[in-house]
Scaffold this motif. Sequence first.
Motif, mmCIF file in Angstrom:
data_model
loop_
_atom_site.group_PDB
_atom_site.id
_atom_site.type_symbol
_atom_site.label_atom_id
_atom_site.label_comp_id
_atom_site.label_asym_id
_atom_site.label_seq_id
_atom_site.Cartn_x
_atom_site.Cartn_y
_atom_site.Cartn_z
ATOM 1 N N ALA A 126 0.843 -1.208 0.000
ATOM 2 C CA ALA A 126 0.000 0.000 0.000
ATOM 3 C C ALA A 126 0.875 1.253 0.000
ATOM 4 O O ALA A 126 0.600 2.208 -0.745
ATOM 5 C CB ALA A 126 -0.930 -0.004 1.215
ATOM 6 N N TYR A 127 1.897 1.253 0.816
ATOM 7 C CA TYR A 127 2.802 2.406 0.870
ATOM 8 C C TYR A 127 3.492 2.615 -0.479
ATOM 9 O O TYR A 127 3.544 3.733 -0.998
ATOM 10 C CB TYR A 127 3.841 2.220 1.984
ATOM 11 C CG TYR A 127 4.831 3.347 2.047
ATOM 12 C CD1 TYR A 127 4.501 4.533 2.687
ATOM 13 C CD2 TYR A 127 6.079 3.238 1.437
ATOM 14 C CE1 TYR A 127 5.402 5.589 2.727
ATOM 15 C CE2 TYR A 127 6.980 4.289 1.469
ATOM 16 C CZ TYR A 127 6.636 5.465 2.116
ATOM 17 O OH TYR A 127 7.520 6.509 2.141
ATOM 18 N N GLN A 128 4.037 1.536 -1.030
ATOM 19 C CA GLN A 128 4.758 1.634 -2.304
ATOM 20 C C GLN A 128 3.846 2.116 -3.436
ATOM 21 O O GLN A 128 4.231 2.993 -4.210
ATOM 22 C CB GLN A 128 5.364 0.275 -2.697
ATOM 23 C CG GLN A 128 6.529 -0.140 -1.869
ATOM 24 C CD GLN A 128 7.774 0.700 -2.178
ATOM 25 O OE1 GLN A 128 7.832 1.445 -3.136
ATOM 26 N NE2 GLN A 128 8.765 0.572 -1.333
ATOM 27 N N THR A 129 2.663 1.522 -3.544
ATOM 28 C CA THR A 129 1.774 1.893 -4.654
ATOM 29 C C THR A 129 1.286 3.329 -4.519
ATOM 30 O O THR A 129 1.249 4.062 -5.511
ATOM 31 C CB THR A 129 0.576 0.931 -4.791
ATOM 32 O OG1 THR A 129 -0.123 0.849 -3.556
ATOM 33 C CG2 THR A 129 1.010 -0.446 -5.231
ATOM 34 N N THR A 130 0.938 3.748 -3.315
ATOM 35 C CA THR A 130 0.446 5.119 -3.171
ATOM 36 C C THR A 130 1.557 6.139 -3.389
ATOM 37 O O THR A 130 1.330 7.185 -4.002
ATOM 38 C CB THR A 130 -0.250 5.354 -1.810
ATOM 39 O OG1 THR A 130 0.600 4.922 -0.752
ATOM 40 C CG2 THR A 130 -1.577 4.649 -1.725
ATOM 41 N N THR A 131 2.763 5.846 -2.919
ATOM 42 C CA THR A 131 3.844 6.810 -3.148
ATOM 43 C C THR A 131 4.251 6.855 -4.620
ATOM 44 O O THR A 131 4.683 7.902 -5.104
ATOM 45 C CB THR A 131 5.076 6.523 -2.260
ATOM 46 O OG1 THR A 131 5.499 5.175 -2.452
ATOM 47 C CG2 THR A 131 4.767 6.770 -0.801
ATOM 48 N N VAL A 150 -2.060 12.139 3.652
ATOM 49 C CA VAL A 150 -2.971 11.443 4.565
ATOM 50 C C VAL A 150 -3.373 10.100 3.968
ATOM 51 O O VAL A 150 -3.468 9.098 4.668
ATOM 52 C CB VAL A 150 -4.216 12.313 4.859
ATOM 53 C CG1 VAL A 150 -5.243 11.546 5.663
ATOM 54 C CG2 VAL A 150 -3.809 13.583 5.582
ATOM 55 N N GLY A 151 -3.567 10.075 2.653
ATOM 56 C CA GLY A 151 -3.946 8.842 1.970
ATOM 57 C C GLY A 151 -2.912 7.746 2.132
ATOM 58 O O GLY A 151 -3.246 6.573 2.306
ATOM 59 N N VAL A 152 -1.642 8.123 2.082
ATOM 60 C CA VAL A 152 -0.556 7.152 2.256
ATOM 61 C C VAL A 152 -0.626 6.556 3.657
ATOM 62 O O VAL A 152 -0.553 5.328 3.833
ATOM 63 C CB VAL A 152 0.829 7.801 2.006
ATOM 64 C CG1 VAL A 152 1.952 6.865 2.420
ATOM 65 C CG2 VAL A 152 0.974 8.201 0.551
ATOM 66 N N ILE A 153 -0.783 7.396 4.655
ATOM 67 C CA ILE A 153 -0.825 6.930 6.047
ATOM 68 C C ILE A 153 -2.047 6.047 6.294
ATOM 69 O O ILE A 153 -1.928 4.941 6.826
ATOM 70 C CB ILE A 153 -0.810 8.134 7.022
ATOM 71 C CG1 ILE A 153 0.528 8.868 6.916
ATOM 72 C CG2 ILE A 153 -1.069 7.673 8.458
ATOM 73 C CD1 ILE A 153 0.546 10.234 7.572
ATOM 74 N N VAL A 154 -3.212 6.528 5.883
ATOM 75 C CA VAL A 154 -4.454 5.770 6.089
ATOM 76 C C VAL A 154 -4.405 4.445 5.328
ATOM 77 O O VAL A 154 -4.768 3.388 5.865
ATOM 78 C CB VAL A 154 -5.687 6.604 5.678
ATOM 79 C CG1 VAL A 154 -6.953 5.756 5.655
ATOM 80 C CG2 VAL A 154 -5.859 7.787 6.615
ATOM 81 N N GLY A 155 -3.934 4.476 4.087
ATOM 82 C CA GLY A 155 -3.845 3.257 3.282
ATOM 83 C C GLY A 155 -2.902 2.230 3.875
ATOM 84 O O GLY A 155 -3.200 1.033 3.897
#
Length: 191
Positions: free
Chosen positions: A36-41, A57-62
């Motif tokens: 999740a972290y890798q894909t969102t970043t 915020v999306g990165v943290i929540v995801g």
Amino acid sequence: MKFLYNPHEFFEGRKESMIPALTILAIYGVIGAVIAYQTTTLLIPKLPVEVRQYMGVGVIVGTITAFIMPYITWIVLGAIFYGITALFDGKGSFKELLAMIGYGFVPLIISSAMTGYLSIEAISSIQTITLQDFGKQLGYASIVSIIFTIWSANIFIFAVAHAREVKIRHAAISVLIPVGLWIAYTALRVT
């Protein structure tokens, strides 16, 4: 690892502690969080500028959600399996059921790693994100997900049969109702 290829024999006469299930779920959660972290970043720079400002915020929540979801899924599936097997006079405890169905998440760890890799590769190779790109990637990931979910369902069936002391046929009904609905949802989502 016998539970992966012969779950009936693996679970027969077995009383299980929660440690293996919790370890499996922790591994699943960590892999999910990393993906999740890798894909969102990777996605952030490819999104329109007006959307990027909200993505921190999306990165943290995801990432947090990806770590927690295996535990929630485990408890919800356990409750559903427990409830349905109660109709077949299931006798084992909810705790024992949770301990045993935890093994069924191992194929989902493999699936998560594979679909995560496919997603990261696809996102890395494109300049801008389009709905077509997402649709194509979702289709490949869904096929992999369905295959590994069927493998997990097989493990769940024998875990449920032995933990709840019900016939394999009744365990199969108890597992295939929610898992079948999930597979149908996954398949319809990409069509």
